[in-house]
Design a protein around this motif. Structure first.
Motif, PDB file in Angstrom:
ATOM      1  N   GLU A  59       0.835  -1.012   0.490  1.00  0.00           N
ATOM      2  CA  GLU A  59      -0.398  -0.376   0.490  1.00  0.00           C
ATOM      3  C   GLU A  59       0.512   1.032  -0.142  1.00  0.00           C
ATOM      4  O   GLU A  59       2.016   1.219   0.595  1.00  0.00           O
ATOM      5  CB  GLU A  59      -0.980  -0.184   1.211  1.00  0.00           C
ATOM      6  N   GLU A  60       0.342   1.844  -0.792  1.00  0.00           N
ATOM      7  CA  GLU A  60       1.112   3.333  -1.489  1.00  0.00           C
ATOM      8  C   GLU A  60       0.976   4.429   0.280  1.00  0.00           C
ATOM      9  O   GLU A  60      -0.199   4.395   0.008  1.00  0.00           O
ATOM     10  CB  GLU A  60       1.611   3.866  -1.822  1.00  0.00           C
ATOM     11  N   VAL A  61       0.945   5.369   0.684  1.00  0.00           N
ATOM     12  CA  VAL A  61       1.043   6.254   1.683  1.00  0.00           C
ATOM     13  C   VAL A  61       1.170   7.616   1.271  1.00  0.00           C
ATOM     14  O   VAL A  61       2.585   7.780   0.409  1.00  0.00           O
ATOM     15  CB  VAL A  61       1.408   6.204   2.726  1.00  0.00           C
ATOM     16  N   MET A  62       0.255   8.424   1.202  1.00  0.00           N
ATOM     17  CA  MET A  62       0.369   9.590   0.436  1.00  0.00           C
ATOM     18  C   MET A  62       1.084  10.841   1.336  1.00  0.00           C
ATOM     19  O   MET A  62       0.846  10.515   2.630  1.00  0.00           O
ATOM     20  CB  MET A  62      -0.356  10.406   0.299  1.00  0.00           C
ATOM     21  N   THR A  63       1.953  11.228   1.471  1.00  0.00           N
ATOM     22  CA  THR A  63       2.791  12.227   1.701  1.00  0.00           C
ATOM     23  C   THR A  63       2.208  13.313   2.175  1.00  0.00           C
ATOM     24  O   THR A  63       0.937  14.148   1.098  1.00  0.00           O
ATOM     25  CB  THR A  63       4.279  12.750   0.799  1.00  0.00           C
ATOM     26  N   ASP A  64       2.496  14.484   2.845  1.00  0.00           N
ATOM     27  CA  ASP A  64       1.354  15.181   3.034  1.00  0.00           C
ATOM     28  C   ASP A  64       2.002  16.592   2.177  1.00  0.00           C
ATOM     29  O   ASP A  64       1.035  17.565   1.353  1.00  0.00           O
ATOM     30  CB  ASP A  64       1.559  16.603   4.120  1.00  0.00           C
ATOM     31  N   LYS A  65       2.197  16.353   1.366  1.00  0.00           N
ATOM     32  CA  LYS A  65       2.640  17.182  -0.089  1.00  0.00           C
ATOM     33  C   LYS A  65       2.532  17.128  -1.080  1.00  0.00           C
ATOM     34  O   LYS A  65       1.415  17.524  -1.858  1.00  0.00           O
ATOM     35  CB  LYS A  65       4.457  17.550  -0.306  1.00  0.00           C
ATOM     36  N   GLN A  66       2.550  15.783  -1.496  1.00  0.00           N
ATOM     37  CA  GLN A  66       1.225  15.131  -2.276  1.00  0.00           C
ATOM     38  C   GLN A  66      -0.209  15.398  -2.125  1.00  0.00           C
ATOM     39  O   GLN A  66      -0.745  16.406  -2.689  1.00  0.00           O
ATOM     40  CB  GLN A  66       1.155  13.788  -2.668  1.00  0.00           C
ATOM     41  N   MET A  67      -0.781  15.452  -1.166  1.00  0.00           N
ATOM     42  CA  MET A  67      -2.111  15.902  -0.343  1.00  0.00           C
ATOM     43  C   MET A  67      -1.894  17.124  -0.507  1.00  0.00           C
ATOM     44  O   MET A  67      -3.357  17.748  -0.781  1.00  0.00           O
ATOM     45  CB  MET A  67      -2.616  15.264   0.827  1.00  0.00           C
ATOM     46  N   GLU A  68      -1.003  18.121  -0.673  1.00  0.00           N
ATOM     47  CA  GLU A  68      -1.770  19.768  -0.892  1.00  0.00           C
ATOM     48  C   GLU A  68      -1.479  20.388  -1.988  1.00  0.00           C
ATOM     49  O   GLU A  68      -2.743  20.761  -1.971  1.00  0.00           O
ATOM     50  CB  GLU A  68       0.164  20.012  -0.186  1.00  0.00           C
ATOM     51  N   VAL A  69      -1.119  18.970  -2.855  1.00  0.00           N
ATOM     52  CA  VAL A  69      -1.095  19.570  -4.667  1.00  0.00           C
ATOM     53  C   VAL A  69      -2.347  19.096  -5.308  1.00  0.00           C
ATOM     54  O   VAL A  69      -2.465  20.181  -5.694  1.00  0.00           O
ATOM     55  CB  VAL A  69       0.229  19.044  -4.767  1.00  0.00           C
ATOM     56  N   ILE A  70      -2.724  18.337  -4.683  1.00  0.00           N
ATOM     57  CA  ILE A  70      -3.646  17.849  -5.215  1.00  0.00           C
ATOM     58  C   ILE A  70      -4.840  18.624  -4.256  1.00  0.00           C
ATOM     59  O   ILE A  70      -5.737  18.939  -5.202  1.00  0.00           O
ATOM     60  CB  ILE A  70      -4.395  15.674  -3.880  1.00  0.00           C
ATOM     61  N   LEU A  71      -5.035  18.781  -3.187  1.00  0.00           N
ATOM     62  CA  LEU A  71      -6.259  19.404  -2.700  1.00  0.00           C
ATOM     63  C   LEU A  71      -6.379  20.986  -3.266  1.00  0.00           C
ATOM     64  O   LEU A  71      -7.064  21.916  -3.632  1.00  0.00           O
ATOM     65  CB  LEU A  71      -6.341  20.051  -0.917  1.00  0.00           C
TER      66      LEU A  71
END
Length: 48
Positions: A2-14
């Motif tokens: 399972e891949e874990v999303m980083t805070d930076k990836q979540m920030e970019v998506i949002l």
């Protein structure tokens, strides 16, 4: 695995989603944006 999303990836998506909705000037445009975001999400899932 399972891949874990980083805070930076979540920030970019949002931010991308927020930018998409920010351009909407009517509920019809909001509905279209929702459909496009959902289509992107389902396309991403099918690539996994």
């Amino acid at each position: 695995m399972e891949e874990v999303m980083t805070d930076k990836q979540m920030e970019v998506i949002l931010n991308l989603v927020a930018d998409k909705f920010d351009k909407c000037q009517s509920m019809e445009e909001v509905k279209q944006a929702i459909e496009e975001v959902r289509a992107m999400a389902s396309k991403e899932k099918s690539n996994d």
